[in-house]
Design a protein around this motif. Structure first.
Motif, PDB file in Angstrom:
ATOM      1  N   LYS A 162      -3.840  19.213  46.408  1.00 10.44           N
ATOM      2  CA  LYS A 162      -5.155  19.389  45.808  1.00 10.44           C
ATOM      3  C   LYS A 162      -5.799  18.080  45.362  1.00 10.44           C
ATOM      4  O   LYS A 162      -6.935  18.081  44.912  1.00 10.44           O
ATOM      5  CB  LYS A 162      -5.049  20.332  44.607  1.00 10.44           C
ATOM      6  N   VAL A 163      -5.077  16.988  45.480  1.00  8.65           N
ATOM      7  CA  VAL A 163      -5.621  15.695  45.042  1.00  8.65           C
ATOM      8  C   VAL A 163      -5.868  14.832  46.269  1.00  8.65           C
ATOM      9  O   VAL A 163      -4.941  14.527  47.021  1.00  8.65           O
ATOM     10  CB  VAL A 163      -4.671  14.982  44.069  1.00  8.65           C
ATOM     11  N   LYS A 164      -7.132  14.446  46.466  1.00  7.28           N
ATOM     12  CA  LYS A 164      -7.511  13.570  47.584  1.00  7.28           C
ATOM     13  C   LYS A 164      -7.812  12.185  47.044  1.00  7.28           C
ATOM     14  O   LYS A 164      -8.729  12.007  46.245  1.00  7.28           O
ATOM     15  CB  LYS A 164      -8.727  14.142  48.312  1.00  7.28           C
ATOM     16  N   ALA A 165      -7.035  11.216  47.482  1.00  9.88           N
ATOM     17  CA  ALA A 165      -7.274   9.819  47.122  1.00  9.88           C
ATOM     18  C   ALA A 165      -7.917   9.141  48.325  1.00  9.88           C
ATOM     19  O   ALA A 165      -7.244   8.812  49.301  1.00  9.88           O
ATOM     20  CB  ALA A 165      -5.971   9.130  46.741  1.00  9.88           C
ATOM     21  N   ASP A 166      -9.220   8.954  48.247  1.00  6.90           N
ATOM     22  CA  ASP A 166     -10.006   8.449  49.382  1.00  6.90           C
ATOM     23  C   ASP A 166     -10.142   6.927  49.281  1.00  6.90           C
ATOM     24  O   ASP A 166     -10.827   6.409  48.407  1.00  6.90           O
ATOM     25  CB  ASP A 166     -11.386   9.106  49.374  1.00  6.90           C
ATOM     26  N   PHE A 167      -9.494   6.224  50.194  1.00  5.05           N
ATOM     27  CA  PHE A 167      -9.507   4.760  50.183  1.00  5.05           C
ATOM     28  C   PHE A 167     -10.653   4.254  51.054  1.00  5.05           C
ATOM     29  O   PHE A 167     -10.733   4.579  52.243  1.00  5.05           O
ATOM     30  CB  PHE A 167      -8.177   4.210  50.688  1.00  5.05           C
ATOM     31  N   ALA A 168     -11.534   3.471  50.451  1.00  3.09           N
ATOM     32  CA  ALA A 168     -12.692   2.937  51.162  1.00  3.09           C
ATOM     33  C   ALA A 168     -12.288   1.728  52.000  1.00  3.09           C
ATOM     34  O   ALA A 168     -11.309   1.041  51.696  1.00  3.09           O
ATOM     35  CB  ALA A 168     -13.785   2.548  50.177  1.00  3.09           C
ATOM     36  N   GLU A 169     -13.071   1.469  53.056  1.00  5.13           N
ATOM     37  CA  GLU A 169     -12.787   0.315  53.901  1.00  5.13           C
ATOM     38  C   GLU A 169     -13.686  -0.862  53.575  1.00  5.13           C
ATOM     39  O   GLU A 169     -13.595  -1.902  54.204  1.00  5.13           O
ATOM     40  CB  GLU A 169     -12.942   0.682  55.372  1.00  5.13           C
ATOM     41  N   ARG A 170     -14.560  -0.714  52.546  1.00  3.96           N
ATOM     42  CA  ARG A 170     -15.451  -1.808  52.159  1.00  3.96           C
ATOM     43  C   ARG A 170     -15.780  -1.705  50.680  1.00  3.96           C
ATOM     44  O   ARG A 170     -15.617  -0.652  50.058  1.00  3.96           O
ATOM     45  CB  ARG A 170     -16.733  -1.762  52.982  1.00  3.96           C
ATOM     46  N   MET A 171     -16.235  -2.825  50.140  1.00  6.20           N
ATOM     47  CA  MET A 171     -16.665  -2.872  48.741  1.00  6.20           C
ATOM     48  C   MET A 171     -17.831  -3.843  48.640  1.00  6.20           C
ATOM     49  O   MET A 171     -18.119  -4.612  49.556  1.00  6.20           O
ATOM     50  CB  MET A 171     -15.513  -3.328  47.850  1.00  6.20           C
ATOM     51  N   ASP A 172     -18.530  -3.817  47.513  1.00 10.06           N
ATOM     52  CA  ASP A 172     -19.675  -4.699  47.318  1.00 10.06           C
ATOM     53  C   ASP A 172     -19.226  -6.158  47.271  1.00 10.06           C
ATOM     54  O   ASP A 172     -18.174  -6.492  46.715  1.00 10.06           O
ATOM     55  CB  ASP A 172     -20.392  -4.350  46.010  1.00 10.06           C
ATOM     56  N   TRP A 173     -20.056  -7.024  47.841  1.00  8.19           N
ATOM     57  CA  TRP A 173     -19.800  -8.466  47.769  1.00  8.19           C
ATOM     58  C   TRP A 173     -20.531  -8.998  46.539  1.00  8.19           C
ATOM     59  O   TRP A 173     -21.756  -9.145  46.521  1.00  8.19           O
ATOM     60  CB  TRP A 173     -20.294  -9.133  49.044  1.00  8.19           C
ATOM     61  N   THR A 174     -19.781  -9.258  45.506  1.00  5.58           N
ATOM     62  CA  THR A 174     -20.316  -9.824  44.272  1.00  5.58           C
ATOM     63  C   THR A 174     -19.473 -11.029  43.885  1.00  5.58           C
ATOM     64  O   THR A 174     -18.432 -11.305  44.495  1.00  5.58           O
ATOM     65  CB  THR A 174     -20.288  -8.787  43.132  1.00  5.58           C
ATOM     66  N   ASP A 175     -19.892 -11.733  42.867  1.00  6.66           N
ATOM     67  CA  ASP A 175     -19.095 -12.865  42.385  1.00  6.66           C
ATOM     68  C   ASP A 175     -17.722 -12.401  41.917  1.00  6.66           C
ATOM     69  O   ASP A 175     -16.716 -13.094  42.114  1.00  6.66           O
ATOM     70  CB  ASP A 175     -19.829 -13.572  41.235  1.00  6.66           C
ATOM     71  N   GLU A 176     -17.695 -11.211  41.311  1.00  7.53           N
ATOM     72  CA  GLU A 176     -16.428 -10.686  40.807  1.00  7.53           C
ATOM     73  C   GLU A 176     -15.478 -10.330  41.947  1.00  7.53           C
ATOM     74  O   GLU A 176     -14.288 -10.664  41.911  1.00  7.53           O
ATOM     75  CB  GLU A 176     -16.695  -9.461  39.925  1.00  7.53           C
ATOM     76  N   THR A 177     -16.011  -9.648  42.974  1.00  6.22           N
ATOM     77  CA  THR A 177     -15.138  -9.276  44.089  1.00  6.22           C
ATOM     78  C   THR A 177     -14.728 -10.505  44.904  1.00  6.22           C
ATOM     79  O   THR A 177     -13.626 -10.545  45.456  1.00  6.22           O
ATOM     80  CB  THR A 177     -15.831  -8.253  44.994  1.00  6.22           C
ATOM     81  N   ALA A 178     -15.595 -11.505  44.990  1.00  7.52           N
ATOM     82  CA  ALA A 178     -15.210 -12.742  45.668  1.00  7.52           C
ATOM     83  C   ALA A 178     -14.047 -13.408  44.946  1.00  7.52           C
ATOM     84  O   ALA A 178     -13.120 -13.934  45.575  1.00  7.52           O
ATOM     85  CB  ALA A 178     -16.408 -13.689  45.746  1.00  7.52           C
ATOM     86  N   LYS A 179     -14.081 -13.383  43.610  1.00  6.66           N
ATOM     87  CA  LYS A 179     -12.984 -13.958  42.840  1.00  6.66           C
ATOM     88  C   LYS A 179     -11.688 -13.168  43.068  1.00  6.66           C
ATOM     89  O   LYS A 179     -10.603 -13.749  43.174  1.00  6.66           O
ATOM     90  CB  LYS A 179     -13.349 -13.960  41.348  1.00  6.66           C
ATOM     91  N   LYS A 180     -11.820 -11.849  43.142  1.00  7.98           N
ATOM     92  CA  LYS A 180     -10.630 -11.036  43.397  1.00  7.98           C
ATOM     93  C   LYS A 180     -10.070 -11.287  44.793  1.00  7.98           C
ATOM     94  O   LYS A 180      -8.853 -11.246  45.004  1.00  7.98           O
ATOM     95  CB  LYS A 180     -10.967  -9.558  43.221  1.00  7.98           C
TER      96      LYS A 180
END
Length: 814
Positions: free
Chosen positions: A448-466
């Motif tokens: 009953k639990v669906k963990a949906d993994f995305a193939e993209r995320m927003d390009w921000t300064d924070e995600t660039a650092k990550k």
């Protein structure tokens, strides 16, 4: 006219100076995987909720970190949970075919197994010695002597009675018999017939009476023998009891708090006392040669001349575990999940016992978490059904696959099921999730639990650092050279290209890790301490080179004229379309000539690919949209009476997709209007019935594909590509294409509708319909409408001149 795009709109650049670190080694490691907030919340929820049926399915593309994320989450949660119990299988002395399951706290199972192994060894070595003690021998001899005396007493009484009646009890080959006696001697059978009839009758009557008494005496002697043997067996039991009681009592005292263990020890003691002959056989077998020992095994069975049946089988051992288990089963076959019962060959037969029961992944994960790949699970026979059965019943039933389907009728073990408390996590792609959800009711109830993994995320300064932190973490874990800011910037840009979106970054970290490793390889080859942007670009270029042999071959064929693609001049009814060719891990753009021919008739727009059964359903849909566009725009006053054909030239495989529908429409408009279109421009984009140009996939590859062909044939400064304006956010073009645009050697034009595109291709204004319903003279639309009306008039005139000919399509051909 549409303005071309400037170079800075063709690619988003990550500037190294915007990254505030010297190298990734100085960055802290990531606490969580990047860009999967939705999936992380789902996993956290699925782990914590304890209600039944809340198992998880992690869905998403390969390389998005599904397995790694879930495993790390599970390990973190598992570390804070109690260590689950141990499980053992022990002999069921009352029904050996149904071994009993024993549950003990973690660590106690191994201790109990060792104690029972020691008990078995002590039984084997010490107990038989009790039968060799002098006291035992004397007591046994006394009991045997007493039995013999009692038997002799019965026999003496019978002999005395027989003697009083002139008979004797004689031993013969047939046993004891009653024989007449005269003068102290047995009368031979031959002399009896010489006696008088009266004497013979007396002897016969007396012999019959004594024969009955002999039978009674024999019964009494047998009873005495049985009682004697019982006394001997009772003596043996006392001896065995004396030898084992202190051993078993010590174990009972040690495990007094575990009722199942105490019950098992009691039954083991009872079984020992009932099978004292086993101890004697052990001693006898040690004095035999190999052939005699084999005969004894065949006669009594190996278990009957050993003490292995008093051992226990530890199937789950959590002795050295901290927290709950996290099990990642790589090969989820039916036996590997629910356990298996092994067999061994013995004297030409396959035999088994409780010690040959082996635990599966469900046993090891019991009390914790089990992670499975759904493809592996579904492709193993009966594995999916076995898992669902265990989860629905909360029991692990170890059985053979043949039993599970009712195909096995031979005798085997039926172990006691073990209670199951586990959280199962399936890892797979979205397609299988939705198929199972729609077709399998059990799946809906259990997962009953669906963990949906995305193939993209927003390009921000924070995600660039990550991204930079992730790169540093991988380099530390795999002892690779760390990255400087130029290397990180190039990785980030590649992440945007992977998802074809200059606002997003890829979360398919499996591919990012591969790029990190390959970049570090080239850095090491140059002897660099840090991996730079040049090393990353070298890794990208080398990977492309390993994969683009077919692309280069196609470009060669275009350059030498084998495949007809023009990159200069003008032609009527001919447009350069663009397609993407996927080749596994690599895809590239390929220019294709699209042609259109129109003539008098009423067949409408004929799709040659469809007629040749080479058109896919989406492509055919796009062709029907073209007819709708033509009718809605140009046939408001007169019928649309024409025959037109459209074809992908030199195309011999199925054509699918609608990304070339705008190019087909341009070719058709050119053919109808008679206006030539530029061959130094290529076109991509789908179109709707309103004439709006819609976004397509593979924009970067298509632009680069036409650029490479133009570069090989020679850049003229006029060549370029028309793309949908809605694809601007998807542009992450190669740097050489960007530089060519910056230098004015190549052009990229965004178009929003067909009018803009046809104006660029013909160099003439498309023209807008005026209030009187006409288009300005000399415009593309005016030419199209005028020629369509001319075709309609020809059809009408032909029909009037030939009244006997019907309106069939063939009759209207010129």
């Amino acid at each position: 006219m549409t303005e071309e795009l400037s170079a800075d709109k063709l690619r988003r650049t990550c500037y190294p100076e915007s990254l505030d670190f010297d190298n990734t080694g100085a960055l802290p490691p990531l606490e969580h995987i990047v860009g999967q907030d939705r999936a992380l919340r789902a996993v956290d929820f699925g782990i914590d909720i304890e209600s039944p049926g809340y198992h998880m399915y992690g869905l998403g593309p390969v390389g998005t970190g599904r397995t790694t994320t879930i495993r790390k989450f599970l390990e973190k949660k598992a570390a804070a949970r109690d260590v689950p119990d141990d499980w053992l299988y022990a002999n069921n002395f009352k029904n050996p075919d149904q071994p009993r399951a024993i549950r003990l706290p973690a660590g106690k199972g191994a201790a109990f197994r060792d104690d029972m192994d020691q008990l078995a060894e002590e039984l084997r070595t010490e107990v038989p010695e009790a039968f060799e003690q002098e006291e035992y021998a004397k007591e046994r001899e006394k009991l045997v002597e007493q039995m013999q005396q009692e038997q002799q007493q019965v026999l003496r009484q019978l002999e005395e009675t027989a003697q009083e009646r002139d008979f004797a009890v004689v031993q013969s080959p047939q046993g004891l018999i009653i024989a007449p006696v005269r003068d102290g001697e047995v009368i031979p059978p031959g002399q009896i017939s010489q006696l008088s009839e009266e004497e013979q009758e007396r002897l016969q009557k007396g012999q019959e009476e004594l024969q009955n008494e002999l039978r009674d005496a024999m019964r009494n002697m047998q009873q005495v023998q049985r009682e004697g043997k019982d006394r001997v067996r009772e003596l043996d039991r006392r001896v065995v009891g004396f030898a084992v009681d202190h051993l078993i009592n010590d174990l009972k005292e040690k495990y007094a708090e575990f009722d199942a263990v105490v019950d098992f020890l009691e039954e083991a003691r009872s079984n020992l006392l009932q099978n004292v002959q086993t101890f004697k056989r052990i001693k006898e077998s040690e004095e035999m040669d190999a052939e005699q020992q084999m005969s004894m095994v065949m006669l009594h069975g190996r278990d009957e001349v050993s003490f292995d049946k008093y051992r226990v089988n530890l199937v789950v051992n959590n002795e050295n575990r901290d927290g709950a288990p996290v099990v990642l089963e790589q090969n989820p076959t039916f036996p590997n999940l629910v356990g298996r019962i092994e067999y061994q060959g013995r004297m030409g037969a396959l035999v088994t016992n409780f010690r040959m029961i082996k635990g599966g992944a469900l046993h090891r994960a019991n009390g914790g978490y089990l992670v499975l790949d759904i493809i592996d699970l579904l492709t193993r026979p009966l594995a999916w059904d076995g898992l669902k059965r265990a989860l629905k019943n909360d029991l692990i039933k170890t059985e053979l696959m043949g039993e599970a389907v009712g195909a096995l009728t031979t005798r085997t073990l039926d172990p006691q099921p073990i209670p199951l408390n586990v959280k199962v996590v399936l890892i797979g792609n979205p397609l299988i999730y939705y198929l199972l959800y729609n077709l399998d009711e059990d799946f809906r109830e259990l997962f009953k639990v669906k963990a949906d993994f995305a193939e993209r995320m927003d390009w921000t300064d924070e995600t660039a650092k990550k991204y930079a932190q992730f790169i540093g973490q991988i380099c530390r874990e795999e002892k690779l050279p760390q990255f400087d800011p130029t290397g990180v910037a190039r990785i980030i840009e590649r992440g945007a290209r992977m998802v074809a979106d200059n606002r997003k970054l890829a979360t398919r970290f499996g591919e990012i890790v591969d790029l990190i490793r390959e970049s570090c390889f080239w850095a090491k080859q140059k002897g660099n301490d840090l991996t730079t942007g040049e090393d990353v670009q070298r890794a990208i270029d080398e990977k492309i080179y390993r994969s683009n042999r077919i692309e280069e071959r196609i470009q060669e064929m275009i350059a030498d004229g084998t495949l007809l693609v023009d990159t200069d001049g003008r032609q009527v009814g001919q447009v350069n379309g663009l397609a993407v060719m996927p080749l596994g891990d690599y895809q590239f753009g390929k220019p294709t000539r699209i042609t259109a021919r129109t003539h008098v008739g009423s067949a409408g727009v004929v799709n040659i690919e469809r007629e040749a059964k080479l058109g896919g359903p989406v492509h055919n849909k796009g062709m029907l949209i073209l007819a709708g566009y033509l009718g809605g725009k140009y046939a408001t006053d007169v019928p649309l009476a024409l025959s037109a054909s459209l074809a992908f030239e030199q195309s011999y495989a199925e054509v699918e997709g609608d990304s070339a529908s705008s190019a087909e429409l341009y070719a058709l408009l050119s053919s109808i209007s008679g206006l030539a279109v530029r061959q130094d421009l290529a076109v991509t984009g789908s179109v709707n019935q309103q004439g709006q140009v819609q976004a397509i996939g593979g924009a970067n590859e298509k632009i680069e594909g036409f650029f490479d062909v133009c570069k090989q044939k020679g850049l003229t400064g006029e060549q370029g590509v028309l793309i949908p304006a809605s694809n601007l956010k998807h542009l992450m073009l190669r740097t050489d294409v960007v530089e060519a645009v910056r230098e004015g050697e190549f052009h990229v034009y965004p178009v929003e509708n067909i009018d803009q595109g046809i104006a660029l291709l013909t160099g003439k204004d498309a023209g807008e319909r005026r209030p009187d319903g006409t288009y300005p003279e000399g415009t593309v639309n005016a030419n199209v409408e005028e020629n369509l009306k001319a075709l309609a008039s020809k059809v009408k005139d032909f029909a009037r001149r030939s009244p006997g000919i019907g309106n069939k399509e063939d009759d209207l051909q010129p």
